[in-house]
Design a protein around this motif. Structure first.
Motif, PDB file in Angstrom:
ATOM      1  N   LEU A 140       0.845  -1.175  -0.104  1.00 55.92           N
ATOM      2  CA  LEU A 140       0.012  -0.110   0.122  1.00 55.92           C
ATOM      3  C   LEU A 140       0.815   1.266  -0.095  1.00 55.92           C
ATOM      4  N   GLU A 141       1.968   1.147   0.728  1.00 50.68           N
ATOM      5  CA  GLU A 141       2.795   2.363   0.708  1.00 50.68           C
ATOM      6  C   GLU A 141       3.489   2.695  -0.490  1.00 50.68           C
ATOM      7  N   LEU A 143       2.159   1.821  -3.473  1.00 48.78           N
ATOM      8  CA  LEU A 143       1.096   2.620  -4.295  1.00 48.78           C
ATOM      9  C   LEU A 143       0.925   4.135  -3.987  1.00 48.78           C
ATOM     10  N   ALA A 144       0.795   4.093  -2.657  1.00 48.31           N
ATOM     11  CA  ALA A 144       0.268   5.604  -2.280  1.00 48.31           C
ATOM     12  C   ALA A 144       1.540   6.690  -2.451  1.00 48.31           C
ATOM     13  N   GLU A 151       0.047   4.590 -10.584  1.00 54.78           N
ATOM     14  CA  GLU A 151       0.297   3.740  -9.221  1.00 54.78           C
ATOM     15  C   GLU A 151      -0.578   4.721  -8.129  1.00 54.78           C
ATOM     16  N   ARG A 152      -0.539   6.159  -8.383  1.00 50.93           N
ATOM     17  CA  ARG A 152      -1.176   6.605  -7.218  1.00 50.93           C
ATOM     18  C   ARG A 152      -2.712   6.596  -7.640  1.00 50.93           C
ATOM     19  N   LYS A 154      -4.074   4.130  -8.583  1.00 52.01           N
ATOM     20  CA  LYS A 154      -4.584   2.702  -8.275  1.00 52.01           C
ATOM     21  C   LYS A 154      -4.855   2.712  -6.583  1.00 52.01           C
ATOM     22  N   TYR A 155      -3.983   3.495  -6.011  1.00 54.49           N
ATOM     23  CA  TYR A 155      -4.350   3.622  -4.489  1.00 54.49           C
ATOM     24  C   TYR A 155      -5.567   4.415  -4.139  1.00 54.49           C
ATOM     25  N   PHE A 158      -8.126   1.941  -4.631  1.00 56.29           N
ATOM     26  CA  PHE A 158      -8.054   1.090  -3.413  1.00 56.29           C
ATOM     27  C   PHE A 158      -8.594   1.489  -2.288  1.00 56.29           C
ATOM     28  N   TRP A 159      -8.341   3.206  -1.919  1.00 56.48           N
ATOM     29  CA  TRP A 159      -9.110   3.695  -0.663  1.00 56.48           C
ATOM     30  C   TRP A 159     -10.438   4.010  -0.945  1.00 56.48           C
ATOM     31  N   LEU A 183      -1.177   6.385   5.271  1.00 56.83           N
ATOM     32  CA  LEU A 183      -1.993   5.806   4.309  1.00 56.83           C
ATOM     33  C   LEU A 183      -3.338   6.250   4.292  1.00 56.83           C
ATOM     34  N   SER A 199      -3.838  13.606   1.724  1.00 59.97           N
ATOM     35  CA  SER A 199      -3.240  12.963   2.820  1.00 59.97           C
ATOM     36  C   SER A 199      -2.714  13.452   4.094  1.00 59.97           C
TER      37      SER A 199
END
Length: 226
Positions: A140-141, A143-144, A151-152, A154-155, A158-159, A183, A199
């Motif tokens: 997760l880290e 991606l974030a 990739e970001r 994708k996070y 996910f979130w 995260l 964030s």
């Protein structure tokens, strides 16, 4: 004459070297493992040696399952011992706030007749659990914090699907609270885009001079909050 043909000739995927496994094989195994037709966001495949020896192949799904909010559901990680299937209810291997994770853990140390009580009390199981949680948080880290916009994104997906479940970790996993805090994502009045989140580090970076507190408002939607 009758000829014998071995049907299950392939070795268990997770026991093979990563260099010998194609992306298509990883994706096909995830489909068989989870019954999910959508490809996973990311996966990690590792052989761990040391106090405990085990192999882990863990996947992050793209979409939340229908029973995500049922904390009594069977965990998504299957336990094997020396390639022998033990249980698909190995909740001792993954905390409830990571119940969306799918995968396989194969231990070389646990006995084949391992009981539910032993899973809860075993030092080896605790080591496997701690190592598996760290692997998931690392995924997760990555991606974030990636410099790659894809990739970001994708996070962000996910979130949107699992963020509310991940927040449960603040009350359950005190050892990893700082990692979980990084995260965390929240809607912000800084943007008019309801889908955009911020964030904690982004918020702190743009705090006004002399600001010592974080101000927040609760509402059903970001639009109502604004």
């Amino acid at each position: 004459t009758d000829d014998w043909e071995q049907v299950n000739s392939a070795a268990a995927l997770w026991t093979r070297s990563k260099s010998d496994i194609t992306e298509e094989q990883y994706l096909e195994f995830y489909k068989q493992l989870s019954g999910d037709n959508q490809p996973p966001l990311r996966w990690t495949h590792n052989r761990v040696e040391g106090r405990s020896e085990y192999v882990q192949l863990l996947y992050l799904p793209t979409k939340a399952p229908m029973d995500l909010w049922d904390r009594q559901q069977k965990a998504g990680v299957k336990l094997y011992v020396k390639r022998v299937f033990i249980t698909d209810a190995a909740e001792s291997l993954m905390p409830a706030y990571l119940r969306f994770v799918r995968g396989v853990i194969d231990s070389a140390d646990l006995p084949l007749n391992v009981s539910r009580e032993m899973l809860q009390e075993s030092r080896d199981v605790r080591a496997i659990r701690e190592g598996s949680v760290k692997r998931v948080l690392s995924m997760l880290e990555d991606l974030a914090g990636s410099e790659d916009a894809a990739e970001r994104e994708k996070y962000a997906r996910f979130w949107a699907e699992f963020g509310a479940v991940l927040k449960e970790g603040f009350g359950e996993d005190f050892a990893n609270r700082e990692r979980l805090a990084k995260l965390l994502r929240a809607s912000s009045t800084h943007s008019d885009d309801d889908a955009q989140t911020v964030s904690l580090s982004d918020y702190v970076a743009r705090m006004k001079p002399g600001q010592k507190a974080i101000y927040y408002i609760t509402a059903e939607t970001p639009k109502i909050a604004r």
